[in-house]
Design a protein around this motif. Structure first.
Motif, mmCIF file in Angstrom:
data_model
loop_
_atom_site.group_PDB
_atom_site.id
_atom_site.type_symbol
_atom_site.label_atom_id
_atom_site.label_comp_id
_atom_site.label_asym_id
_atom_site.label_seq_id
_atom_site.Cartn_x
_atom_site.Cartn_y
_atom_site.Cartn_z
ATOM 1 N N LYS A 12 0.861 -1.196 0.000
ATOM 2 C CA LYS A 12 0.000 0.000 0.000
ATOM 3 C C LYS A 12 0.892 1.239 0.000
ATOM 4 O O LYS A 12 2.083 1.162 0.315
ATOM 5 C CB LYS A 12 -0.877 0.004 1.257
ATOM 6 N N SER A 15 1.793 4.352 4.037
ATOM 7 C CA SER A 15 2.701 3.605 4.917
ATOM 8 C C SER A 15 3.882 4.492 5.260
ATOM 9 O O SER A 15 4.277 5.359 4.462
ATOM 10 C CB SER A 15 3.205 2.359 4.184
ATOM 11 N N ARG A 16 4.461 4.241 6.415
ATOM 12 C CA ARG A 16 5.637 5.027 6.785
ATOM 13 C C ARG A 16 6.799 4.766 5.830
ATOM 14 O O ARG A 16 7.693 5.589 5.679
ATOM 15 C CB ARG A 16 5.998 4.740 8.248
ATOM 16 N N PRO A 76 8.869 -3.258 3.522
ATOM 17 C CA PRO A 76 8.585 -3.471 4.941
ATOM 18 C C PRO A 76 9.038 -4.877 5.322
ATOM 19 O O PRO A 76 9.159 -5.744 4.442
ATOM 20 C CB PRO A 76 7.064 -3.366 5.038
ATOM 21 N N ILE A 77 9.282 -5.083 6.583
ATOM 22 C CA ILE A 77 9.545 -6.444 7.063
ATOM 23 C C ILE A 77 8.195 -7.082 7.368
ATOM 24 O O ILE A 77 7.404 -6.537 8.139
ATOM 25 C CB ILE A 77 10.423 -6.428 8.338
ATOM 26 N N PHE A 78 7.934 -8.195 6.733
ATOM 27 C CA PHE A 78 6.733 -8.998 7.010
ATOM 28 C C PHE A 78 7.209 -10.381 7.424
ATOM 29 O O PHE A 78 7.987 -11.017 6.686
ATOM 30 C CB PHE A 78 5.859 -9.145 5.749
ATOM 31 N N LYS A 79 6.754 -10.847 8.563
ATOM 32 C CA LYS A 79 7.081 -12.203 9.020
ATOM 33 C C LYS A 79 8.585 -12.499 8.927
ATOM 34 O O LYS A 79 9.019 -13.475 8.312
ATOM 35 C CB LYS A 79 6.303 -13.245 8.209
ATOM 36 N N ALA A 80 9.351 -11.578 9.505
ATOM 37 C CA ALA A 80 10.801 -11.743 9.617
ATOM 38 C C ALA A 80 11.537 -11.773 8.278
ATOM 39 O O ALA A 80 12.662 -12.277 8.192
ATOM 40 C CB ALA A 80 11.132 -13.010 10.420
ATOM 41 N N ILE A 108 11.880 -1.290 6.536
ATOM 42 C CA ILE A 108 11.245 -0.724 7.723
ATOM 43 C C ILE A 108 10.528 -1.856 8.449
ATOM 44 O O ILE A 108 9.926 -2.727 7.826
ATOM 45 C CB ILE A 108 10.258 0.419 7.353
ATOM 46 N N GLY A 109 10.664 -1.854 9.772
ATOM 47 C CA GLY A 109 10.020 -2.916 10.539
ATOM 48 C C GLY A 109 9.604 -2.420 11.905
ATOM 49 O O GLY A 109 10.065 -1.384 12.373
ATOM 50 N N GLY A 110 8.756 -3.193 12.535
ATOM 51 C CA GLY A 110 8.267 -2.810 13.853
ATOM 52 C C GLY A 110 9.151 -3.318 14.974
ATOM 53 O O GLY A 110 9.021 -2.889 16.118
ATOM 54 N N SER A 111 10.064 -4.224 14.652
ATOM 55 C CA SER A 111 10.877 -4.850 15.699
ATOM 56 C C SER A 111 12.358 -4.832 15.346
ATOM 57 O O SER A 111 12.751 -5.251 14.247
ATOM 58 C CB SER A 111 10.425 -6.306 15.881
ATOM 59 N N HIS A 114 14.328 -7.855 13.986
ATOM 60 C CA HIS A 114 14.446 -8.258 12.578
ATOM 61 C C HIS A 114 15.393 -7.370 11.782
ATOM 62 O O HIS A 114 15.330 -7.307 10.545
ATOM 63 C CB HIS A 114 13.050 -8.347 11.951
ATOM 64 N N ASP A 142 9.749 1.400 12.527
ATOM 65 C CA ASP A 142 8.572 2.196 12.118
ATOM 66 C C ASP A 142 8.270 3.336 13.099
ATOM 67 O O ASP A 142 7.769 4.388 12.701
ATOM 68 C CB ASP A 142 7.343 1.314 11.826
HETATM 69 C C1 LIG Z 1 1.583 -8.849 7.750
HETATM 70 C C2 LIG Z 1 2.615 -8.070 8.517
HETATM 71 C C3 LIG Z 1 3.685 -8.719 9.068
HETATM 72 C C4 LIG Z 1 4.658 -8.013 9.760
HETATM 73 N N1 LIG Z 1 5.725 -8.689 10.263
HETATM 74 C C5 LIG Z 1 6.719 -8.004 10.856
HETATM 75 C C6 LIG Z 1 7.863 -8.695 11.340
HETATM 76 O O1 LIG Z 1 7.973 -9.909 11.282
HETATM 77 N N2 LIG Z 1 8.863 -7.959 11.889
HETATM 78 C C7 LIG Z 1 8.798 -6.596 11.994
HETATM 79 O O2 LIG Z 1 9.758 -5.975 12.471
HETATM 80 N N3 LIG Z 1 7.703 -5.914 11.556
HETATM 81 C C8 LIG Z 1 6.669 -6.587 11.012
HETATM 82 N N4 LIG Z 1 5.550 -5.910 10.545
HETATM 83 C C9 LIG Z 1 5.496 -4.453 10.695
HETATM 84 C C10 LIG Z 1 5.916 -3.754 9.399
HETATM 85 O O3 LIG Z 1 7.127 -4.153 8.880
HETATM 86 C C11 LIG Z 1 6.164 -2.267 9.503
HETATM 87 O O4 LIG Z 1 6.099 -1.782 10.730
HETATM 88 C C12 LIG Z 1 5.330 -1.528 8.504
HETATM 89 O O5 LIG Z 1 5.361 -1.964 7.241
HETATM 90 C C13 LIG Z 1 5.449 -0.032 8.515
HETATM 91 O O6 LIG Z 1 4.230 0.264 9.005
HETATM 92 P P1 LIG Z 1 3.095 1.035 8.193
HETATM 93 O O7 LIG Z 1 3.073 0.504 6.791
HETATM 94 O O8 LIG Z 1 1.829 0.666 8.944
HETATM 95 O O9 LIG Z 1 3.429 2.470 8.307
HETATM 96 C C14 LIG Z 1 4.544 -6.609 9.909
HETATM 97 C C15 LIG Z 1 3.434 -5.954 9.354
HETATM 98 C C16 LIG Z 1 2.475 -6.657 8.677
HETATM 99 C C17 LIG Z 1 1.287 -5.930 8.085
#
Ligand SMILES: Cc1cc2nc3c(=O)[nH]c(=O)nc-3n(C[C@H](O)[C@H](O)[C@H](O)COP(=O)(O)O)c2cc1C
Length: 176
Positions: A12, A15-16, A76-80, A108-111, A114, A142
Motif C-alpha cells: 500500500k 505507509s511510513r 517493509p519487514i513482514f514475518k521476519a 522498515i520494521g516494527g521490531s 528483525h 517504524d
Molecule cells: C503482515 C505483517 C507482518 C509483519 N511482520 C513483521 C515482522 O515480522 N517484523 C517486523 O519488524 N515488523 C513486522 N511488521 C510491521 C511492518 O514491517 C512495519 O512496521 C510496517 O510496514 C510499517 O508500518 P506502516 O506501513 O503501517 O506504516 C509486519 C506488518 C504486517 C502488516
C-alpha cells in the motif's frame, strides 16, 4: 535515461515506508539524479503471481531496471523477511538483472529483532540476480517515522542522518 529506480515492495502507499520513499525521491531530484519508481503492488497482480514473463507491464518495469545505474529496494519487514509481494517481482527480473548496478536495500520494521532480515533473506536473492555492489543497507524502525495529519511524514533525525550518508555515498559513485 533514468539513473535511479526505486522499487517499493509494500502492499500500500499509505505507509511510513512511503515517507522514506519520498525522502529518497526528493534527495535525488535535488541532486539532479533522474529517478523513477516501481510500486510492485501496482503491477498486474495476475502477472506477478503466475510469473508471467511475457507481461508487457513487467517488461516495462524490467527495462527501467536495465537502464538504471542505481536501484533502491524498499520493503517493509513482514514475518521476519522482505515481503512476498516484492519476491513476486524479483522472480521476474532476468538472471543477472542486477549485474553492474549499485543496490541500496532499505527496510522498515516494527521490531529491532528483525534488523538482520535484509542480510539473511534479501541479500542472497540480490546476489543470485548478479548484484555485487550492495554498498549499504538501512533498517528503519517504524516508530522512527511519524505520519502527520496532513499525510506528510516526519522522519527522526537519526534516520535522516543514515539515509543522507547512504545517498551521499551513492551520489559520489555516480559522479565517478
Ligand atoms: C503482515 C505483517 C507482518 C509483519 N511482520 C513483521 C515482522 O515480522 N517484523 C517486523 O519488524 N515488523 C513486522 N511488521 C510491521 C511492518 O514491517 C512495519 O512496521 C510496517 O510496514 C510499517 O508500518 P506502516 O506501513 O503501517 O506504516 C509486519 C506488518 C504486517 C502488516
Amino acid at each position: 535515461m533514468v539513473q535511479a529506480v526505486i522499487i517499493n515492495g509494500n502492499h500500500k502507499k499509505a505507509s511510513r515506508l512511503t515517507g522514506i520513499h519520498q525522502f529518497i525521491e526528493d534527495y535525488l531530484e535535488e541532486a539532479g539524479v533522474s529517478s523513477t519508481s516501481i510500486f510492485v503492488h501496482e503491477l498486474p497482480a495476475k502477472d506477478l503471481i503466475t510469473a508471467n514473463f511475457a507481461s508487457e507491464e513487467i517488461a516495462k518495469a524490467n527495462q527501467k531496471l536495465a537502464d538504471a545505474e542505481i536501484i533502491f529496494i524498499l520493503t517493509p519487514i513482514f514475518k521476519a523477511s522482505y515481503t512476498g509481494i516484492l519476491k513476486t517481482f524479483l522472480d521476474l527480473i532476468p538472471q543477472k538483472g542486477f549485474e553492474n548496478k549499485k543496490i541500496v536495500p532499505i527496510a522498515i520494521g516494527g521490531s529491532i529483532g528483525h534488523l538482520l532480515a535484509v542480510e539473511y533473506a534479501l541479500k542472497p536473492v540480490l546476489s543470485v540476480l548478479g548484484a555485487t555492489e550492495i554498498l549499504n543497507t538501512v533498517f528503519v524502525l517504524d516508530q522512527q517515522v511519524e505520519r502527520l495529519e496532513n499525510g506528510d511524514y516526519k522522519i527522526q533525525d537519526v534516520v535522516l542522518d543514515r539515509l543522507n550518508d547512504v545517498l551521499q555515498k551513492f551520489q559520489a559513485h555516480l559522479i565517478k
